[in-house]
Design an enzyme around this catalytic site. Structure first.
Site, mmCIF file in Angstrom:
data_model
loop_
_atom_site.group_PDB
_atom_site.id
_atom_site.type_symbol
_atom_site.label_atom_id
_atom_site.label_comp_id
_atom_site.label_asym_id
_atom_site.label_seq_id
_atom_site.Cartn_x
_atom_site.Cartn_y
_atom_site.Cartn_z
ATOM 1 N N SER A 104 0.864 -1.186 0.000
ATOM 2 C CA SER A 104 0.000 0.000 0.000
ATOM 3 C C SER A 104 0.898 1.233 0.000
ATOM 4 O O SER A 104 2.081 1.144 0.338
ATOM 5 C CB SER A 104 -0.856 -0.023 1.270
ATOM 6 O OG SER A 104 -1.325 1.265 1.600
ATOM 7 N N TYR B 254 -2.959 -0.547 10.027
ATOM 8 C CA TYR B 254 -2.920 -0.892 8.596
ATOM 9 C C TYR B 254 -1.545 -0.546 8.031
ATOM 10 O O TYR B 254 -0.919 -1.347 7.324
ATOM 11 C CB TYR B 254 -4.014 -0.107 7.871
ATOM 12 C CG TYR B 254 -4.097 -0.351 6.385
ATOM 13 C CD1 TYR B 254 -4.786 -1.444 5.876
ATOM 14 C CD2 TYR B 254 -3.495 0.529 5.479
ATOM 15 C CE1 TYR B 254 -4.870 -1.668 4.508
ATOM 16 C CE2 TYR B 254 -3.573 0.318 4.107
ATOM 17 C CZ TYR B 254 -4.265 -0.777 3.633
ATOM 18 O OH TYR B 254 -4.343 -0.997 2.273
HETATM 19 P P1 NDP Z 1 -11.872 -4.872 -0.932
HETATM 20 O O1 NDP Z 1 -12.430 -4.575 0.394
HETATM 21 O O2 NDP Z 1 -12.655 -4.638 -2.149
HETATM 22 O O3 NDP Z 1 -11.332 -6.363 -0.997
HETATM 23 C C1 NDP Z 1 -10.760 -7.006 0.084
HETATM 24 C C2 NDP Z 1 -10.823 -8.478 -0.206
HETATM 25 O O4 NDP Z 1 -10.208 -9.202 0.857
HETATM 26 C C3 NDP Z 1 -12.241 -8.956 -0.338
HETATM 27 O O5 NDP Z 1 -12.324 -9.770 -1.482
HETATM 28 C C4 NDP Z 1 -12.482 -9.767 0.935
HETATM 29 O O6 NDP Z 1 -13.363 -10.848 0.658
HETATM 30 C C5 NDP Z 1 -11.069 -10.256 1.241
HETATM 31 N N1 NDP Z 1 -10.849 -10.550 2.659
HETATM 32 C C6 NDP Z 1 -10.867 -9.693 3.702
HETATM 33 N N2 NDP Z 1 -10.660 -10.352 4.854
HETATM 34 C C7 NDP Z 1 -10.486 -11.655 4.523
HETATM 35 C C8 NDP Z 1 -10.252 -12.833 5.264
HETATM 36 N N3 NDP Z 1 -10.146 -12.819 6.601
HETATM 37 N N4 NDP Z 1 -10.126 -13.994 4.606
HETATM 38 C C9 NDP Z 1 -10.246 -14.041 3.265
HETATM 39 N N5 NDP Z 1 -10.459 -12.959 2.495
HETATM 40 C C10 NDP Z 1 -10.596 -11.777 3.127
HETATM 41 O O7 NDP Z 1 -10.518 -4.011 -0.982
HETATM 42 P P2 NDP Z 1 -9.373 -3.853 -2.062
HETATM 43 O O8 NDP Z 1 -9.640 -4.652 -3.250
HETATM 44 O O9 NDP Z 1 -9.158 -2.415 -2.195
HETATM 45 O O10 NDP Z 1 -8.157 -4.457 -1.240
HETATM 46 C C11 NDP Z 1 -7.385 -5.568 -1.700
HETATM 47 C C12 NDP Z 1 -5.966 -5.425 -1.169
HETATM 48 O O11 NDP Z 1 -5.392 -4.252 -1.740
HETATM 49 C C13 NDP Z 1 -5.898 -5.242 0.341
HETATM 50 O O12 NDP Z 1 -4.767 -5.916 0.840
HETATM 51 C C14 NDP Z 1 -5.710 -3.743 0.490
HETATM 52 O O13 NDP Z 1 -5.082 -3.416 1.688
HETATM 53 C C15 NDP Z 1 -4.855 -3.457 -0.715
HETATM 54 N N6 NDP Z 1 -4.839 -2.063 -1.154
HETATM 55 C C16 NDP Z 1 -5.960 -1.434 -1.622
HETATM 56 C C17 NDP Z 1 -5.881 -0.136 -2.089
HETATM 57 C C18 NDP Z 1 -7.036 0.586 -2.670
HETATM 58 O O14 NDP Z 1 -6.931 1.798 -2.930
HETATM 59 N N7 NDP Z 1 -8.153 -0.050 -2.913
HETATM 60 C C19 NDP Z 1 -4.626 0.614 -2.042
HETATM 61 C C20 NDP Z 1 -3.517 -0.146 -1.536
HETATM 62 C C21 NDP Z 1 -3.628 -1.426 -1.109
HETATM 63 P P3 NDP Z 1 -14.401 -11.430 1.757
HETATM 64 O O15 NDP Z 1 -14.896 -10.282 2.572
HETATM 65 O O16 NDP Z 1 -15.437 -12.109 0.942
HETATM 66 O O17 NDP Z 1 -13.594 -12.416 2.569
#
Ligand code: NDP
Length: 252
Positions: free
Chosen positions: A144, A157
């Site tokens: 990130s 985070y």
């Molecule tokens: P979302 O919230 O859209 O996606 C997060 C995903 O993680 C979901 O598919 C969720 O699925 C899954 N998830 C969360 N907790 C768990 C768990 N305990 N077990 C399994 N799956 C889990 O966010 P983003 O797509 O934005 O985030 C994806 C990654 O990118 C993260 O690591 C985030 O920190 C990183 N990121 C995002 C940025 C952004 O601007 N969007 C910027 C920088 C980094 P479900 O709830 O169904 O389990």
């Protein structure tokens, strides 16, 4: 473009049912890979699996909580069973916990460190014997901007994502001799459920967009190029690195 071809490769993407994980899963499918998406929400798994299959790719969707070691082991075993092997792991699942440091509870801290950092270590350790014994593999971790910068509002985070980058380097050094490349992608501000509230906050949205040289948020699909590069033979001598995909945010 054989260098970037993923036919005959099988990838696991945690959190592959939404946001950035979905974007990467679709990109891998377009490059020819078999894709396993692993996350908790069944309805989101089903809809993303349908999109992947509509591209003509094979998809396995598994209900998996990355905080449960048994789920990680089961996800790897089912992927190998269905696709005959596993070559690529993307540790993408993540959560954000918003609170000033003085207000962040132990429970919130543990949850964000467990989900964003400990699970990356555990899943990487889980796939290691498979990757080593088959002669190599690719691990891609998602950092990130807060791997690079501090933030008053998401201190846990930020600590977890800083840790992801250091862990990426350590795994890369440890496993380079068995042909496992471990790299990270550092996304900028990308449209997803996680950033939904930020986009709705007009003041915050404007501040981010005006600081981003590209003048906009990125879309999950825009991580696909970096993802395919790091998953493919094109990156076989690249390890321990982070590729920043942020429209210039971190250099402005
Ligand atoms: P979302 O919230 O859209 O996606 C997060 C995903 O993680 C979901 O598919 C969720 O699925 C899954 N998830 C969360 N907790 C768990 C768990 N305990 N077990 C399994 N799956 C889990 O966010 P983003 O797509 O934005 O985030 C994806 C990654 O990118 C993260 O690591 C985030 O920190 C990183 N990121 C995002 C940025 C952004 O601007 N969007 C910027 C920088 C980094 P479900 O709830 O169904 O389990």
């Amino acid at each position: 473009m054989k260098l970037f071809d993923l036919h005959g490769r099988a990838a696991i993407v945690t959190g592959g049912n939404g946001g950035i994980g979905r974007g990467l899963a679709l990109a891998f499918a377009q490059a020819g890979a078999d894709v396993c998406i692993a996350a908790r929400s069944k309805s989101k798994l089903d809809s993303t699996a349908a999109e992947i299959e509509a591209l003509g790719a094979n998809c396995l969707s598994i209900e998996c909580d990355v905080n449960e070691l048994e789920d990680l082991k089961r996800t790897l075993e089912l992927t190998k069973e269905r696709f005959g092997a596993c070559h690529i792991l993307v540790n993408n699942a993540g959560i954000a916990q918003q609170a000033l440091p003085q207000d962040l509870t132990d429970e919130q801290w543990d949850r964000v460190i467990d989900t964003n950092l400990t699970s990356v270590f555990r899943f990487s350790r889980t796939v290691f014997p498979t990757f080593r014994d088959q002669g190599g593999g690719k691990i891609i971790n998602i950092g990130s901007e807060y791997s690079l910068f501090g933030s008053a509002f998401v201190p846990g985070y930020s600590a977890s994502k800083g840790g992801v980058i250091q862990l990426t380097k350590s795994l890369a050094v440890a496993w380079a001799d068995v042909n496992i490349q471990v790299n990270a992608i550092i996304p900028g501000w990308i449209t997803s459920e996680m950033t939904g509230p930020v986009k709705e906050n007009v003041e915050m949205f404007q501040a981010i967009v005006s600081r981003t040289p590209a003048g906009r948020f990125g879309e999950p699909e825009e991580l696909g190029g970096a993802g395919i590069f790091l998953a493919s033979a094109a990156s076989d001598f690249v390890t321990g690195q982070s590729i920043v995909v942020d429209g210039g945010y971190s250099v402005s």
